[in-house]
Design a protein around this motif. Sequence first.
Motif, PDB file in Angstrom:
ATOM      1  N   GLN A 123       0.828  -1.207   0.000  1.00  0.00           N
ATOM      2  CA  GLN A 123       0.000   0.000   0.000  1.00  0.00           C
ATOM      3  C   GLN A 123       0.862   1.257   0.000  1.00  0.00           C
ATOM      4  OE1 GLN A 123      -3.085  -1.753  -0.854  1.00  0.00           O
ATOM      5  NE2 GLN A 123      -3.221   0.475  -0.769  1.00  0.00           N
ATOM      6  N   ILE A 124       1.908   1.238   0.822  1.00  0.00           N
ATOM      7  CA  ILE A 124       2.709   2.456   0.950  1.00  0.00           C
ATOM      8  C   ILE A 124       3.433   2.744  -0.377  1.00  0.00           C
ATOM      9  CG2 ILE A 124       5.004   1.713   1.798  1.00  0.00           C
ATOM     10  CD1 ILE A 124       2.895   4.426   3.452  1.00  0.00           C
ATOM     11  N   ARG A 125       3.752   1.705  -1.107  1.00  0.00           N
ATOM     12  CA  ARG A 125       4.371   1.924  -2.422  1.00  0.00           C
ATOM     13  C   ARG A 125       3.417   2.676  -3.339  1.00  0.00           C
ATOM     14  NH1 ARG A 125       6.751  -3.782  -3.585  1.00  0.00           N
ATOM     15  NH2 ARG A 125       8.230  -3.847  -1.882  1.00  0.00           N
ATOM     16  N   LEU A 126       2.156   2.314  -3.261  1.00  0.00           N
ATOM     17  CA  LEU A 126       1.160   3.027  -4.075  1.00  0.00           C
ATOM     18  C   LEU A 126       1.054   4.483  -3.637  1.00  0.00           C
ATOM     19  CD1 LEU A 126      -1.683   0.349  -4.272  1.00  0.00           C
ATOM     20  CD2 LEU A 126       0.041   0.916  -5.998  1.00  0.00           C
ATOM     21  N   VAL A 127       1.114   4.699  -2.318  1.00  0.00           N
ATOM     22  CA  VAL A 127       1.055   6.069  -1.804  1.00  0.00           C
ATOM     23  C   VAL A 127       2.247   6.864  -2.337  1.00  0.00           C
ATOM     24  CG1 VAL A 127       1.275   7.465   0.311  1.00  0.00           C
ATOM     25  CG2 VAL A 127      -0.259   5.474   0.279  1.00  0.00           C
ATOM     26  N   LEU A 128       3.418   6.232  -2.317  1.00  0.00           N
ATOM     27  CA  LEU A 128       4.637   6.949  -2.694  1.00  0.00           C
ATOM     28  C   LEU A 128       4.680   7.345  -4.171  1.00  0.00           C
ATOM     29  CD1 LEU A 128       7.206   4.950  -0.543  1.00  0.00           C
ATOM     30  CD2 LEU A 128       6.588   7.353  -0.265  1.00  0.00           C
ATOM     31  N   VAL A 129       4.035   6.557  -5.020  1.00  0.00           N
ATOM     32  CA  VAL A 129       4.089   6.899  -6.442  1.00  0.00           C
ATOM     33  C   VAL A 129       2.863   7.698  -6.914  1.00  0.00           C
ATOM     34  CG1 VAL A 129       5.529   4.927  -7.011  1.00  0.00           C
ATOM     35  CG2 VAL A 129       3.034   4.716  -7.178  1.00  0.00           C
ATOM     36  N   ALA A 130       1.875   7.849  -6.034  1.00  0.00           N
ATOM     37  CA  ALA A 130       0.652   8.572  -6.432  1.00  0.00           C
ATOM     38  C   ALA A 130       0.948  10.065  -6.577  1.00  0.00           C
ATOM     39  CB  ALA A 130      -0.433   8.346  -5.396  1.00  0.00           C
ATOM     40  N   PRO A 131       0.202  10.740  -7.453  1.00  0.00           N
ATOM     41  CA  PRO A 131       0.380  12.189  -7.551  1.00  0.00           C
ATOM     42  C   PRO A 131      -0.046  12.858  -6.239  1.00  0.00           C
ATOM     43  CG  PRO A 131      -1.459  11.423  -8.920  1.00  0.00           C
ATOM     44  CD  PRO A 131      -0.815  10.215  -8.361  1.00  0.00           C
ATOM     45  N   ARG A 132       0.717  13.837  -5.804  1.00  0.00           N
ATOM     46  CA  ARG A 132       0.381  14.528  -4.559  1.00  0.00           C
ATOM     47  C   ARG A 132      -0.520  15.719  -4.825  1.00  0.00           C
ATOM     48  NH1 ARG A 132       6.361  15.021  -2.929  1.00  0.00           N
ATOM     49  NH2 ARG A 132       6.813  13.253  -4.265  1.00  0.00           N
ATOM     50  N   PRO A 133      -1.387  16.086  -3.870  1.00  0.00           N
ATOM     51  CA  PRO A 133      -1.614  15.404  -2.585  1.00  0.00           C
ATOM     52  C   PRO A 133      -2.257  14.032  -2.742  1.00  0.00           C
ATOM     53  CG  PRO A 133      -3.160  17.243  -2.875  1.00  0.00           C
ATOM     54  CD  PRO A 133      -2.224  17.298  -4.019  1.00  0.00           C
ATOM     55  N   VAL A 134      -1.897  13.151  -1.846  1.00  0.00           N
ATOM     56  CA  VAL A 134      -2.436  11.790  -1.848  1.00  0.00           C
ATOM     57  C   VAL A 134      -3.513  11.705  -0.765  1.00  0.00           C
ATOM     58  CG1 VAL A 134      -1.847   9.352  -1.654  1.00  0.00           C
ATOM     59  CG2 VAL A 134      -0.098  10.999  -2.300  1.00  0.00           C
ATOM     60  N   ASP A 135      -4.589  11.021  -1.082  1.00  0.00           N
ATOM     61  CA  ASP A 135      -5.619  10.806  -0.064  1.00  0.00           C
ATOM     62  C   ASP A 135      -5.271   9.555   0.740  1.00  0.00           C
ATOM     63  OD1 ASP A 135      -7.828  10.649   1.497  1.00  0.00           O
ATOM     64  OD2 ASP A 135      -9.133   9.848  -0.081  1.00  0.00           O
ATOM     65  N   LEU A 136      -4.720   9.793   1.941  1.00  0.00           N
ATOM     66  CA  LEU A 136      -4.308   8.658   2.781  1.00  0.00           C
ATOM     67  C   LEU A 136      -5.489   7.817   3.237  1.00  0.00           C
ATOM     68  CD1 LEU A 136      -1.525   9.609   5.370  1.00  0.00           C
ATOM     69  CD2 LEU A 136      -1.347   8.213   3.308  1.00  0.00           C
ATOM     70  N   MET A 137      -6.666   8.437   3.265  1.00  0.00           N
ATOM     71  CA  MET A 137      -7.849   7.692   3.702  1.00  0.00           C
ATOM     72  C   MET A 137      -8.122   6.548   2.721  1.00  0.00           C
ATOM     73  SD  MET A 137      -9.846   7.817   6.297  1.00  0.00           S
ATOM     74  CE  MET A 137     -10.812   6.327   6.502  1.00  0.00           C
ATOM     75  N   SER A 138      -8.271   6.883   1.449  1.00  0.00           N
ATOM     76  CA  SER A 138      -8.632   5.821   0.504  1.00  0.00           C
ATOM     77  C   SER A 138      -7.433   4.957   0.122  1.00  0.00           C
ATOM     78  CB  SER A 138      -9.292   6.422  -0.736  1.00  0.00           C
ATOM     79  OG  SER A 138      -8.437   7.355  -1.332  1.00  0.00           O
ATOM     80  N   CYS A 139      -6.222   5.572   0.028  1.00  0.00           N
ATOM     81  CA  CYS A 139      -5.068   4.812  -0.469  1.00  0.00           C
ATOM     82  C   CYS A 139      -4.376   3.996   0.596  1.00  0.00           C
ATOM     83  CB  CYS A 139      -4.012   5.738  -1.054  1.00  0.00           C
ATOM     84  SG  CYS A 139      -4.579   6.589  -2.492  1.00  0.00           S
ATOM     85  N   TYR A 140      -4.688   4.248   1.853  1.00  0.00           N
ATOM     86  CA  TYR A 140      -3.910   3.571   2.897  1.00  0.00           C
ATOM     87  C   TYR A 140      -4.799   3.087   4.038  1.00  0.00           C
ATOM     88  CZ  TYR A 140       0.350   2.725   5.636  1.00  0.00           C
ATOM     89  OH  TYR A 140       1.374   2.147   6.355  1.00  0.00           O
ATOM     90  N   ALA A 141      -5.465   4.050   4.694  1.00  0.00           N
ATOM     91  CA  ALA A 141      -6.222   3.699   5.908  1.00  0.00           C
ATOM     92  C   ALA A 141      -7.361   2.742   5.610  1.00  0.00           C
ATOM     93  CB  ALA A 141      -6.768   4.969   6.576  1.00  0.00           C
ATOM     94  N   LEU A 142      -7.950   2.857   4.436  1.00  0.00           N
ATOM     95  CA  LEU A 142      -9.061   1.989   4.083  1.00  0.00           C
ATOM     96  C   LEU A 142      -8.582   0.698   3.418  1.00  0.00           C
ATOM     97  CD1 LEU A 142     -12.119   1.680   3.971  1.00  0.00           C
ATOM     98  CD2 LEU A 142     -12.108   2.920   1.819  1.00  0.00           C
ATOM     99  N   SER A 143      -7.640   0.835   2.496  1.00  0.00           N
ATOM    100  CA  SER A 143      -7.287  -0.347   1.708  1.00  0.00           C
ATOM    101  C   SER A 143      -6.591  -1.429   2.530  1.00  0.00           C
ATOM    102  CB  SER A 143      -6.445   0.053   0.501  1.00  0.00           C
ATOM    103  OG  SER A 143      -5.588   1.099   0.843  1.00  0.00           O
ATOM    104  N   LEU A 144      -5.811  -1.028   3.526  1.00  0.00           N
ATOM    105  CA  LEU A 144      -5.106  -2.041   4.314  1.00  0.00           C
ATOM    106  C   LEU A 144      -6.083  -2.912   5.127  1.00  0.00           C
ATOM    107  CD1 LEU A 144      -2.378  -3.252   5.190  1.00  0.00           C
ATOM    108  CD2 LEU A 144      -2.348  -1.581   7.035  1.00  0.00           C
ATOM    109  N   PRO A 145      -6.923  -2.311   5.975  1.00  0.00           N
ATOM    110  CA  PRO A 145      -7.873  -3.156   6.736  1.00  0.00           C
ATOM    111  C   PRO A 145      -8.811  -3.973   5.847  1.00  0.00           C
ATOM    112  CG  PRO A 145      -7.881  -0.910   7.593  1.00  0.00           C
ATOM    113  CD  PRO A 145      -7.037  -0.900   6.362  1.00  0.00           C
ATOM    114  N   ILE A 146      -9.196  -3.428   4.703  1.00  0.00           N
ATOM    115  CA  ILE A 146     -10.077  -4.193   3.817  1.00  0.00           C
ATOM    116  C   ILE A 146      -9.362  -5.443   3.340  1.00  0.00           C
ATOM    117  CG2 ILE A 146     -11.076  -4.239   1.496  1.00  0.00           C
ATOM    118  CD1 ILE A 146     -12.336  -1.724   1.871  1.00  0.00           C
TER     119      ILE A 146
END
Lengths: 400, 88
Positions: A123-146
């Motif tokens: 997940q964090i790799r996706l965050v790192l390559v995403a265009p900024r600003p990145v939405d941590l809610m959808s790209c990280y906080a949600l996708s990991l627990p799901i």
Amino acid sequence: MSIDEATPAFPFPAPDTFEPPEEFRRLRERAPVARVTLPTGDQAWLLTRYADVRAALVDPRLSRAAAEAPDAPRMGNTTPGPKTILGMDAPDHSRLRRLVTQAFTARRVEALRPRIEQLAEEQIRLVLVAPRPVDLMSCYALSLPIKVIFELLGVPYDDVDRLHAWSEVIFSLGGHTAEEVREARGAITGYLRELIERRRAEPTDDLLGVLVHARDEGQRLSEEELLDFAMILMTVGHQSTANSLGTALFTLLHHPDQLELLRKKPELIPGAVEELLRFNPFVFTGTQLRVATEDLTIGETEIRKGEAVIASLGSANHDEEVFADPDRFDVERTPNVHLSFGYGIHHCLGAQLARLEMQIALRTLIERVPDTLKLAVRADWLTWKTGLTARALVNLPVTW
Amino acid sequence: MGEQWRVTVHKTCRRSGICAAQAPRYFSVDDDHRTRPPAGPVAPDPELIDVAEACPAEAITLTDLVTGRPVTAPAESAAGRGTREVRP
Ligand code: SF4
């Protein structure tokens, strides 16, 4: 109870975005067992002190099952339902809980660590390559627990989008109508029914497989209980962790000194997670409503059989009797006896898993994202979903 | 002499309150918020096995005082065979 007493509307409006409502403090001091009016027009007793909240949560006379009765007082237009583990008392509750307890013990959860670390890294790799600003809610906080709960249950990840959309409606954070909630629930159970039939044809050893086995071989739960249990595990299992994690990341970004401390001393992360849970506005409103099955007294207040009681976890978490300087966010706070996972028989089944996911998510974020990580917008511009029982971020744009 | 069990709560306890809610006769919560087992030995009770199994932290141990072995399941309580003893 006197009829003329003013009964404030509950849940209290959010003061701004992230402070606990001021009313809680006032009530803890002056009216720790307070009469409130719920959005349905029904009345309830609101408990705001730590001691009362905790005592209520272990009191068998305050029943979840009675709160699911058709004529019981209601918070809103939806409840978990009488056939869910959240809507039961002992012994039914214990029977269902026992079926899955083993999957959620500290030891079993710890065994998931490497897999969760791997998912967090992906997940964090996706965050790192995403265009900024990145939405941590959808790209990280949600996708990991799901991903974690889908794997655990054995739900195909391909179906994540629609399952998540239905869960959003069921949680009703956005204030959906009763009809919409019913439809979403029907859609999820329909989906799960199919999945369960597939398990019957081809047994598996994931959590859903375990439940199907308990149903078919041991007759240990009814078909309806099986469906509802699967639904609760899937929806609560990702919604509450995702929302708590999103809020936790926000809280840290909003307290840069504390985030800095964690960067320097990552060994503080487990304690920080407890403090983030204590501070979690996700639980500001309360717990599921309970109904008294006999007359009882809490503090100096007489509560009659049939009346509703709400134990506010969020208020208990800020009780100055238990927490020194309770409104201060302090990752080094110890001990930290917060009640964010509830208490007693309904204590969150996934507590250990949620803790581990949050610890790993934080550590991965801190290690992998540059130190310049910050909110991309002013904190008070963030949008919050405010539902009847919980509050959560819509998105969390960050940059670095 | 009747069989007796000793109940211990390890420090791995996560304060879920499950035991205190499920079996208030045996488990209590201190002013310092710690979960306490019964002070002395207790008569064997299957309810205690249920509670120990329900503990998410696996923090509750039942020890058969006659054999000195942990009690793990109803059938094994008398024989006390099998598992390795883990003394608190
Ligand atoms: S059930 Fe286990 S974790 Fe929960 S309070 Fe009791 S000993 Fe502690």
